[in-house]
Structures are given as C-alpha cells and as structure tokens.
Design a protein around this motif. Sequence first.
Motif, mmCIF file in Angstrom:
data_model
loop_
_atom_site.group_PDB
_atom_site.id
_atom_site.type_symbol
_atom_site.label_atom_id
_atom_site.label_comp_id
_atom_site.label_asym_id
_atom_site.label_seq_id
_atom_site.Cartn_x
_atom_site.Cartn_y
_atom_site.Cartn_z
ATOM 1 N N GLU A 146 7.177 4.677 8.778
ATOM 2 C CA GLU A 146 5.937 5.424 8.829
ATOM 3 C C GLU A 146 5.446 5.718 7.410
ATOM 4 N N HIS A 147 4.253 6.325 7.318
ATOM 5 C CA HIS A 147 3.703 6.638 6.011
ATOM 6 C C HIS A 147 4.650 7.583 5.279
ATOM 7 N N PRO A 148 4.836 7.385 3.957
ATOM 8 C CA PRO A 148 5.785 8.225 3.208
ATOM 9 C C PRO A 148 5.492 9.712 3.300
ATOM 10 N N ILE A 149 4.214 10.095 3.427
ATOM 11 C CA ILE A 149 3.894 11.515 3.508
ATOM 12 C C ILE A 149 4.476 12.120 4.790
ATOM 13 N N ARG A 150 4.476 11.342 5.874
ATOM 14 C CA ARG A 150 5.080 11.830 7.122
ATOM 15 C C ARG A 150 6.589 11.999 6.946
ATOM 16 N N THR A 151 7.199 11.076 6.214
ATOM 17 C CA THR A 151 8.635 11.196 5.957
ATOM 18 C C THR A 151 8.928 12.464 5.159
ATOM 19 N N LEU A 152 8.124 12.710 4.117
ATOM 20 C CA LEU A 152 8.303 13.923 3.326
ATOM 21 C C LEU A 152 8.092 15.167 4.190
ATOM 22 N N LEU A 166 5.559 8.321 -3.868
ATOM 23 C CA LEU A 166 5.477 7.750 -2.523
ATOM 24 C C LEU A 166 6.090 6.357 -2.488
ATOM 25 N N GLU A 167 5.959 5.624 -3.587
ATOM 26 C CA GLU A 167 6.591 4.302 -3.649
ATOM 27 C C GLU A 167 8.108 4.440 -3.622
ATOM 28 N N SER A 168 8.625 5.508 -4.233
ATOM 29 C CA SER A 168 10.069 5.757 -4.181
ATOM 30 C C SER A 168 10.513 6.112 -2.770
ATOM 31 N N VAL A 169 9.658 6.819 -2.018
ATOM 32 C CA VAL A 169 9.991 7.103 -0.617
ATOM 33 C C VAL A 169 10.071 5.796 0.157
ATOM 34 N N ARG A 170 9.122 4.896 -0.105
ATOM 35 C CA ARG A 170 9.153 3.582 0.568
ATOM 36 C C ARG A 170 10.410 2.812 0.177
ATOM 37 N N SER A 171 10.792 2.915 -1.110
ATOM 38 C CA SER A 171 11.986 2.222 -1.579
ATOM 39 C C SER A 171 13.222 2.734 -0.842
ATOM 40 N N ALA A 172 13.328 4.058 -0.696
ATOM 41 C CA ALA A 172 14.450 4.617 0.073
ATOM 42 C C ALA A 172 14.367 4.176 1.528
ATOM 43 N N GLY A 173 13.136 4.057 2.031
ATOM 44 C CA GLY A 173 12.946 3.635 3.416
ATOM 45 C C GLY A 173 13.455 2.234 3.684
#
Length: 594
Positions: free
Chosen positions: A21-27, A325-332
């Motif tokens: 999902e979108h990184p903001i939702r993950t956060l 947010l790119e780092s959130v995607r990277s962790a994803g």
Amino acid sequence: MQQPLPPPRQPSALDHRYRGEHPIRTLGYLLRPDRRRLAVGVAAFVVKHSPVWLLPLITANIIDVVVQHRPERELWLNAGALLVILVLNYPMHLLYVRCLYGSTRRMGTALRDALCRRLQQLSIGYHTRTSAGVLQAKVVRDVETVEQMTQQASDMGLAAVITLIGGLSVIAFRVPSFLPVFLVVVPAAALLVMKLRSRLRSHNESFRQEVEQFSARVSEMTSLIPITRAHGLEHAALGRVDGSLRQVFLAGVRLDLLNGRFGALAWILLNSLGVACLAGSALVAYHGWLPITAGDVVMLSAFFTTLTGSMSTLLSLAPVISKGLESVRSAGEVLEAPDLENNAGKDLVERVEGRIDFEGVGFAYEGAGGAAVEDFTLSARPGETVALVGASGAGKSTVLNLLIGFIRPTTGRIVLDGTDMATLDLRSYRQFLSVVPQESILFEGSIRDNVTYGMGDADERTVRDALRDANALEFVESLPDGIHTVVGERGARLSGGQKQRLAIARALIRNPRVLILDEATSALDTRSEAQVQEALARLVHGRTVFVVAHRLSTIRAADRIVAMEHGRIAEIGTHEELVGRGGVYAGLQSKQSA
C-alpha cells in the motif's frame, strides 16, 4: 538433551500486513498505537509555537497603545500575555518531545522488529539472492531515514503549518482586506525562493559524484596497500588519489561560490518583497485608503517575512518526505517478499530416530536451464554415515539444502522416520539437526556464547565436555580468559582449525540426531585437519550423518559413498567397492592421487 522450541512471539505491527500500500498508510498504521500521544504532542506544539505568530499581533497592539495613547493597562496586559506564553514554551516543548519523538522511536523500533522477524521467516533462497549489505541497509539506514523524515516533518512542517494558519487567521481577523494579498503574494515569493534553490541541485549532485569517486579511490588505495608496498609504488598510488582529491576541492569551491551567490540573491529577493509589503501597507495607512493602524503596518510587514519563510519551509520538506517515503517502500520490499518458509499449521517434530528416505527427489533453481538434482533416491539408516562426492556442480550442496529444509523438492519427497517432511514444521525438526560448515561462522562474543548459542542455560561442565570432545579444551584453557575469551568479529582472533573445533563443540553440545558436515576440513592445514578429524569421529558416533568432502581421504570410513554426476546418482558403495568398479569415484580418486 533437546531444547524445547521457544514460544512464538506476538506478531509485530507489520507482520502479514504490508501489501504494497501507499507508504503513508504504512506509517499511519505504525503510528496508530500512539495516536493519543501524537494528539497531545501536536497540542503542546501549538501552544509552544504560538509566540511566533502571536508576537506580531501583540507588537501591533503595543504600538497602537503608544501611538493612540490608549490606557497603559492594555500595554501591560499584552506584554504579560506574551510572557506567559513564552514561559509555557519550556514545559510544552518537553511534553512535545516526549510524545512525538517517543512515538517516532517506537515506530522505528516496530519497523525494525518487523524487518528482522521477516528476515528470519524468508527462505534461504531469498537470502542467497539478496546481498546481506542491502538487507542491513534496509534495517539500519532506511528505518533511520524514516525516523528522520517523521521528526523533520513534525518539527519543521508543524511549525510552518501552524504559523501559516495562525498568521493568516490573525490577518483575517485584524485586517481582512489584506488577506487576499497575502494568499497570492506569499506563495509566489516562496516559489521564487525555491526556484533559486532548485538551480543548485545539479551542482550538489556533481559535488556528490566527485566525493563518491574520491571515496572509491581511497578504498582502492587501502585495498592495494600490500601490493603497493611490495613493489614500492607509494608515489604512484598517492598520485592517483591526489588527482581525485583536487577534483573534489575544485567542485567544492564552485559549489560554495554558487551557494553564496544564490543565497544572497534569495535573501535580497525575500527582503525586497518585505520592504515592498512594508511600504505598500504604510502607504495605504498614510492615505487612509483602508482602515489600518500603525501597529497593523508593522504586523503585516512582520507576517510577510514569517509566512513566506513558512511556505519555503514546507516546499523544502518535499525532498525529505520523498526520501523518507522511498525508504518505507524499500523496507516494504522485504515485508512483502513472498519467498517465505511456510511452517504454519504443520506437525511439530518431537522425536527423531534418524531414518531419512529420498524418494525420486528433484529440484530446479528458478531461472536455471535444468534441474540441479534429478531422480535422487536414497535411504539412510539411523546411525549411518553417507558421503556425497562429485565434481563441482554435481548437486551435492543442493542435496544438503534439501535435507536441512532450506529448499523444498520440486519433484518427489523426503521422508523423515516415515513422515513426509512437507507436512512437518521444519523449525522443530532442526532442533534435532546440526551443521558443521566449511567455514565456521562465529559472532563477536565469548567462546562460551558461541558454543552455547541459543542454549544459554547450559552449565559450565557441559560446555567443557563439548570442548573436550571437540579437541578444543586444551587451546581454550590456554587463552587468558578461558571459555570467557572474546573471539572477535567472525572469530578473527582464532585460527581456522580452532574455529572449526568450536563449531564441532557447538554441534556436540546439542546432541543432534542428524548431522551434516559440509566440507568441514577442506580449508585446514594437515595438522589442524588431523585434530578436527579426531573430533569429528566422536561427533558422528551414533548419529545419521551426511558428509560432503572435497578430500576423498577423509570419507574412506563412511558406511556408503554416493558419487554424483550432473545432479544424478552415478554409483553407491563403500570406498573399496567404488575404487574396484573404476567408475566416477575411482576417476576422482585417481585425479587427487595424481
């Protein structure tokens, strides 16, 4: 004695949750448990930051009191109100830091926990395809970037948003006729400032590339120092570095000049617009075109600079937020990786006799041209030692990985004591299995910690018995701190033979029923090999053992030797039987003898 399986840990915040999902939702999901703390933190920030947008209003009130000779009591009321708000800054700031920074740290901890647990769940195939350095960067650097983004967006973003809302609200209440002017001019001024800053991006990129090139040169120089010294080439090595260092210097000077030039232009532009706002509002007041006071003129001028700075801050946060947010995607990428070892709902292994049957087992790696192992059929009896030999690429390591459960057969099945291993929880099966690899893997810690890894309750006598049987007790006792001696990173303070004997002690103390020796002596000198072989003779006794050996002399005593070729079993027998047949094994034997 076998150790019981540890109790399952509670699922972390993102386990089985992240689905791209979108990184903001993950956060948002990560921060959800702290939503009340975050609300308190934002409220505290509003109070602590209020002097920034209240100061121009109170200043305007005080100026009007002086100019219009209003009651002195109003002056003291305004000054007192400002002092109270200023004093409140201290407790409100501490409350904000405790709530918001604490929530950010908990979010980072939850994300790291989810990543570490996911790494433990992902298959060995995933780990062989993915660099350990990349995974480490995701757990350490990417999560740190997410934390920094959250903190900076909170500190700078909240300040800018609250200043904008507060300032525009004051203008709308005090001088509503000027509100449209600010709604147009402030964003335009901020965009002009950001336009100037954006022109520096290419120059910053150029400087970064020069620094990276210099870093590569330094890394190359340090790695080549033994060769450089051996051939007396220090001058040539320094010449290569000096050239790169000069490029870094010139690029840095150019960047500094450009930063100074554009910084000055941005400052002049912003303050010129501020002067224009001051002069314009003063002109309006002077001619009475609009009902504004002298205090309003000062307030509007102050708000112009403050609000423009807030707009610029919001715009400057875009790269920080984008990077976070790119780092959130990277962790994803790790959190949504599907390559999991699935043990959920499968039968626990509570006892192992040691009979292992390979029934027509085949395996093909993804993207490979053919099968790594094909039609592999073999039965190992409890307590039997089976050796696997063959040229590189024959499929020996694949068979071991299938036996450990790192990979699953694509055809056929493996049966443990009469039960298909596909139905078993492999984590519980591995409680009865030990592996002694070619290169012993030790971690930074004491000898005791390494030998009892995962078995912290083992007493000292048990540890010493395991070290004695592994031919390691003598050298361990000669060390300054005995079993409490720290071995260094990856066992750097020990020799290859010493590390391998500690690996054998680690296997012995677990009393495994199934033992895997993966070329356990191939990297050792003759003296170390003799000591390790003596220890291995004790280790294999009474256990089902699978051995892969490069030196055929080390497997002569095996109950059966399986010679493999192109992923298939070419022949099976004892050492004497296979030498007499003159087949694959005999060919390998003659090559080594030669």
